[in-house]
Every structure is written in C-alpha cells, then in structure tokens.
Scaffold this active site. Structure first.
Site, PDB file in Angstrom:
ATOM      1  N   MET A   4      43.558  40.573  38.859  1.00  0.00           N
ATOM      2  CA  MET A   4      44.117  41.261  37.271  1.00  0.00           C
ATOM      3  C   MET A   4      45.084  42.301  37.548  1.00  0.00           C
ATOM      4  SD  MET A   4      43.396  42.362  34.145  1.00  0.00           S
ATOM      5  CE  MET A   4      42.119  41.557  33.576  1.00  0.00           C
ATOM      6  N   LEU A  20      49.551  41.394  30.105  1.00  0.00           N
ATOM      7  CA  LEU A  20      48.471  40.672  29.826  1.00  0.00           C
ATOM      8  C   LEU A  20      48.216  39.960  28.653  1.00  0.00           C
ATOM      9  CD1 LEU A  20      44.709  42.911  30.544  1.00  0.00           C
ATOM     10  CD2 LEU A  20      45.232  41.799  27.425  1.00  0.00           C
ATOM     11  N   LEU A  26      44.542  33.609  29.153  1.00  0.00           N
ATOM     12  CA  LEU A  26      43.930  34.877  28.929  1.00  0.00           C
ATOM     13  C   LEU A  26      43.604  34.382  26.958  1.00  0.00           C
ATOM     14  CD1 LEU A  26      42.060  37.033  29.579  1.00  0.00           C
ATOM     15  CD2 LEU A  26      44.074  38.994  29.736  1.00  0.00           C
ATOM     16  N   ARG A  43      48.496  49.853  21.379  1.00  0.00           N
ATOM     17  CA  ARG A  43      47.435  50.201  22.211  1.00  0.00           C
ATOM     18  C   ARG A  43      48.215  51.376  23.511  1.00  0.00           C
ATOM     19  NH1 ARG A  43      42.842  48.019  21.735  1.00  0.00           N
ATOM     20  NH2 ARG A  43      42.624  47.818  24.227  1.00  0.00           N
ATOM     21  N   TYR A  51      43.361  56.129  31.187  1.00  0.00           N
ATOM     22  CA  TYR A  51      44.308  56.523  32.864  1.00  0.00           C
ATOM     23  C   TYR A  51      44.139  57.784  33.109  1.00  0.00           C
ATOM     24  CZ  TYR A  51      44.443  50.799  34.111  1.00  0.00           C
ATOM     25  OH  TYR A  51      44.050  50.104  33.453  1.00  0.00           O
ATOM     26  N   SER A  58      45.434  53.435  38.333  1.00  0.00           N
ATOM     27  CA  SER A  58      44.738  52.570  38.903  1.00  0.00           C
ATOM     28  C   SER A  58      44.970  52.390  40.109  1.00  0.00           C
ATOM     29  CB  SER A  58      44.497  50.991  38.119  1.00  0.00           C
ATOM     30  OG  SER A  58      43.992  50.278  38.699  1.00  0.00           O
ATOM     31  N   ARG A  92      48.501  39.601  38.650  1.00  0.00           N
ATOM     32  CA  ARG A  92      48.120  38.974  37.577  1.00  0.00           C
ATOM     33  C   ARG A  92      49.600  40.218  36.795  1.00  0.00           C
ATOM     34  NH1 ARG A  92      50.987  36.410  34.836  1.00  0.00           N
ATOM     35  NH2 ARG A  92      50.159  34.597  33.197  1.00  0.00           N
ATOM     36  N   TYR A  93      49.576  41.275  36.245  1.00  0.00           N
ATOM     37  CA  TYR A  93      49.943  42.248  35.220  1.00  0.00           C
ATOM     38  C   TYR A  93      50.120  43.476  35.909  1.00  0.00           C
ATOM     39  CZ  TYR A  93      46.525  39.214  32.865  1.00  0.00           C
ATOM     40  OH  TYR A  93      45.861  37.958  32.734  1.00  0.00           O
ATOM     41  N   CYS A 124      38.799  30.598  34.368  1.00  0.00           N
ATOM     42  CA  CYS A 124      40.150  30.464  33.927  1.00  0.00           C
ATOM     43  C   CYS A 124      40.738  31.512  33.534  1.00  0.00           C
ATOM     44  CB  CYS A 124      40.292  28.458  32.663  1.00  0.00           C
ATOM     45  SG  CYS A 124      39.181  27.392  32.837  1.00  0.00           S
ATOM     46  N   HIS A 195      32.732  41.871  33.143  1.00  0.00           N
ATOM     47  CA  HIS A 195      33.595  41.526  31.582  1.00  0.00           C
ATOM     48  C   HIS A 195      33.333  40.152  30.672  1.00  0.00           C
ATOM     49  CE1 HIS A 195      37.914  42.862  30.465  1.00  0.00           C
ATOM     50  NE2 HIS A 195      38.015  41.551  29.360  1.00  0.00           N
ATOM     51  N   ASP A 273      36.719  50.013  42.512  1.00  0.00           N
ATOM     52  CA  ASP A 273      36.795  50.608  40.745  1.00  0.00           C
ATOM     53  C   ASP A 273      38.303  50.654  40.486  1.00  0.00           C
ATOM     54  OD1 ASP A 273      34.785  52.295  40.853  1.00  0.00           O
ATOM     55  OD2 ASP A 273      35.317  53.064  42.707  1.00  0.00           O
ATOM     56  N   GLU A 276      37.762  49.798  33.954  1.00  0.00           N
ATOM     57  CA  GLU A 276      36.642  49.319  33.997  1.00  0.00           C
ATOM     58  C   GLU A 276      35.108  50.639  34.192  1.00  0.00           C
ATOM     59  OE1 GLU A 276      36.288  45.947  33.218  1.00  0.00           O
ATOM     60  OE2 GLU A 276      38.543  44.656  33.110  1.00  0.00           O
ATOM     61  N   GLU A 280      35.533  53.036  32.019  1.00  0.00           N
ATOM     62  CA  GLU A 280      34.329  52.191  29.873  1.00  0.00           C
ATOM     63  C   GLU A 280      32.948  52.255  30.948  1.00  0.00           C
ATOM     64  OE1 GLU A 280      34.954  48.681  29.798  1.00  0.00           O
ATOM     65  OE2 GLU A 280      37.550  48.541  29.254  1.00  0.00           O
ATOM     66  N   CYS A 353      37.634  22.318  32.905  1.00  0.00           N
ATOM     67  CA  CYS A 353      36.346  22.269  31.465  1.00  0.00           C
ATOM     68  C   CYS A 353      36.666  21.476  31.212  1.00  0.00           C
ATOM     69  CB  CYS A 353      36.952  23.533  31.014  1.00  0.00           C
ATOM     70  SG  CYS A 353      36.608  25.488  32.309  1.00  0.00           S
ATOM     71  N   CYS A 356      39.466  21.584  28.414  1.00  0.00           N
ATOM     72  CA  CYS A 356      40.464  22.046  28.398  1.00  0.00           C
ATOM     73  C   CYS A 356      41.873  21.829  27.765  1.00  0.00           C
ATOM     74  CB  CYS A 356      40.143  21.954  29.856  1.00  0.00           C
ATOM     75  SG  CYS A 356      42.085  22.811  30.662  1.00  0.00           S
ATOM     76  N   CYS A 361      47.178  23.839  33.822  1.00  0.00           N
ATOM     77  CA  CYS A 361      45.840  24.080  34.693  1.00  0.00           C
ATOM     78  C   CYS A 361      45.456  22.403  35.329  1.00  0.00           C
ATOM     79  CB  CYS A 361      44.834  23.868  34.087  1.00  0.00           C
ATOM     80  SG  CYS A 361      44.627  25.455  32.983  1.00  0.00           S
TER      81      CYS A 361
END
Length: 382
Positions: A4, A20, A26, A43, A51, A58, A92-93, A124, A195, A273, A276, A280, A353, A356, A361
């Site tokens: 991610m 994201l 997602l 957000r 952070y 991160s 991904r993000y 997925c 998660h 690490d 999260e 969190e 799935c 799906c 996919c």
C-alpha cells in the site's frame, strides 16, 4: 515488492489519501471522482497530525527497501542461477508508484520479473488492487510499444502459512510474553490485530482475506502450543457501514470489563511498521487500554528480523525454482509443504471471488496466469 505504501513526508499525505479514495478496488462510492478529492481534503489535516506524531512520515518505504536489499543479498547466494537480483518498490498510493517502478525497470532493461506482494494474506482490496494497477500499467505500455510492456511476469500473490513467516511472528510474540513473570505469562491474552474490511467485500464478494489471516494466527498459536488465550481482532474501520469485527479497540474495552489487567497485541497482517502500528496501536490503543485500567504491550513488527529476511528469500527462491521446473511445486527449499504458489500464480489466485463484479480482476488473472489478454481488455485501460 508491492504494498500500500505511505507518505514519507507530511506534504505527501494529501496525495496519498486522494489516491486511496479514488481506488475503486478498495472503496466504491457514488460519484467517486468528485467525492474522493473532497473526502481526502477533509481528512488530510487529521492524518497529517497522526503522521507528525510518529515522526513526520511513514517508515514503510525505508523498511521495504531494506528488506528488499537484504533479501537480494541472500537470494544471490541461495539461487545463483538467476542472480543478480534487484528489487523495485511499487506502492499503490504513495511514491514510488507502480508506474515509477516500471520506468526504473525499463531503464535497467529488465526482461523477467516477479511481482511479490508484501501482504502475506490475499485480499482483493490490497494485493488484488496492486495487481490490477500493475496490469493496467502494462497494458498502457503495450499500447505504445514500450519494451517494459513485454516483461515476462509471474506472481507471488500470498504466503500466509509460510514457515518462515510463522516462525518470525512466533518469536516476536515469545519475546513480549517473556517480559511477564513466569507465573502469569500463560494467562495474558493475545490480540492478533489485522486491518479490517467492509462486510460488503467479505460476505458480498467472498474475499479470502479473513480466512488467510486466521490461517496465519492458527500457525502462530500452534507454534506457541496454544499457550495463551487469544482472539483475532480487526482495526482501522472507517465510516458507518458494517466491517469485520470485533474491533481491536472494542476488544480492549471488553477484556478490561472482564477483569484483565494485561494484554499483548500482535500486528498479524503487517510486515513493516507504519501508521497502523506506530500510531493506531502504539499510541491510540495503548492510551485507550490505560484509560480502562489495562497495560498493553505490542509485539514488534517483522521489519529487519533475520528470520523474516530469510523467509522472503526462501519464498522468492522457491517460486523461481517452480518457474524453472527444478523442484516440486509443493515443497519449499527448506522442505516444508507449501501449496500457495504453483506456476505463474497460485491456484488460489486463478479463481475469482464468487461475488466479483470487477471485470479488471478477470482480465488481470488471465494475463498473469498465462500471459494472454481476454476479450474486453480494450475497456480496461481507461
């Protein structure tokens, strides 16, 4: 190495959240292209502050690069026939994104590559999303005749019960359990926290993630000889819809009401690490436990544990052996039965799935399984 990712600096948080919330693998929202930037913008200040509290960004990129470098050193030794090896990070993000990884691979003239998910348990919404994005980017490059569009790919798409992963988690749990007096050690409950996912993804589509996380937990508890009471719990729920439960925070409250004064939390779905674990769990959850009269200790993340680096190298070497046809596809190099990766992808990845509804996919799975593109691929590159 697919993951991610996370913003390395505070100014990157907004772009990270925007990517994201734009990801329909997602999250699926009505008018998503319009709503995603608004939600991300609203957000961003809150997430920036989180952070800031873990050091200003991160550490996931730093850990991923370190893990990749150490894995390659070991892989060059145990699998010299395919050496030298090099890792590329495809987040991904957050940067480096998939397209940046492919640009770097093109500059290096790469012809053969393994997409190695750093999520041990398949979902997925995580590995699937990374692979969908990789597939789309490959198709874009095929269209314009770029050489990296013709890289020969295979996939390590899940490894929830690999013996090295299980043993590293087990050692991390033992390390924290050994900090308790021997007469109370076996009474301390263990929370394996992962998660969470919306129930729409789990029960509606049939995502395999909960079962694979549970398989990892069972492997660890078996190594521990089922020594302690435990539960699998879920964290990071967002929004009002139903998600997998029980929530990790609710578990702390429930155990406190039942009279428990101590607990151990284990981030069972994370290999490095990041926010999260560092915010969190280490800050929010620890403070919440203290408010309810409990003392919470966290097992360290896998990070640079030597056993974990060896596990990564063993997984990669066994996969390369399978591709070369030199070993049984059901035996790892260390001799343990391992049936997750067989051929270009695992058998598990080759089935969609049951619920799906995402055409990408199906196309992606077909492409990575046999290198061909099915009907309708012209609709998937937009």
């Amino acid at each position: 190495m697919m993951n991610m990712g996370g913003p390395t600096t505070l100014p990157e948080v907004g772009d990270f959240l925007s990517r994201l919330f734009h990801d329909r693998d997602l999250i699926q929202l009505p008018w998503q292209k319009r709503l995603a930037p608004l939600i991300a913008g609203r957000r961003t200040p809150k997430i920036v502050e989180q952070y800031r509290k873990i050091g200003g960004g991160s550490p996931i990129l730093r850990w991923t690069k370190l893990q990749g470098a150490e894995m390659c050193k070991l892989l060059d030794e145990i699998h010299p026939e395919t050496a030298p090896h090099k890792t590329y990070v495809a987040f991904r993000y957050a940067r480096p994104l998939t397209e940046e990884a492919l640009d770097e691979m093109a500059a290096d003239g790469v012809q053969r590559a393994v997409a190695f998910t750093q999520y041990p348990q398949y979902s997925c919404s995580t590995t699937g999303s990374n692979l969908n994005e990789l597939y789309r980017e490959i198709m874009r490059r095929k269209e314009r005749g770029a050489p990296e569009g013709n890289i020969d790919w295979s996939i390590i798409d899940r490894w929830p019960t690999h013996e090295g992963l299980i043993e590293t988690f087990t050692q991390r749990v033992r390390d924290v359990l050994n900090t308790y007096p021997e007469d109370v050690r076996a009474t301390v409950p263990i929370m394996f926290s992962a998660h969470s996912l919306p129930m729409q993804i789990v029960s509606g589509r049939g995502d395999p993630y909960p079962a694979e996380v549970a398989a990892t937990v069972a492997g660890v508890m078996s190594r521990l000889r089922w020594s302690n009471p435990y539960r699998l719990t879920w964290q990071s729920q967002v929004g009002p819809s139903a998600w997998l439960g029980p929530q990790t925070s609710d578990t702390v409250k429930g155990w406190a009401k039942q009279g428990y004064k101590d607990a151990v939390v284990v981030p069972i779905a994370f290999t490095q690490d990041h926010i999260e674990t560092l915010y969190e769990l280490d800050q929010e959850l620890v403070e919440e436990a203290e408010e309810h009269g409990m003392t919470l200790k966290r097992a360290e993340s896998l990070n640079d544990h030597p056993l974990f680096i060896k596990a990564l190298a063993d997984i990669a070497a066994s996969h390369l052996d399978t591709m070369d046809g030199t070993t049984s596809t059901e035996t790892t190099r260390s001799g343990a039965v391992e049936t997750w990766n067989q051929g270009r992808t695992s058998r598990q990845m080759q089935i969609r799935c049951p619920g799906c509804i995402n055409p990408v996919c199906g196309e992606q799975k077909k492409f990575f399984a046999d290198g061909t593109v099915g009907v309708g691929e012209d609709q998937l590159r937009s």
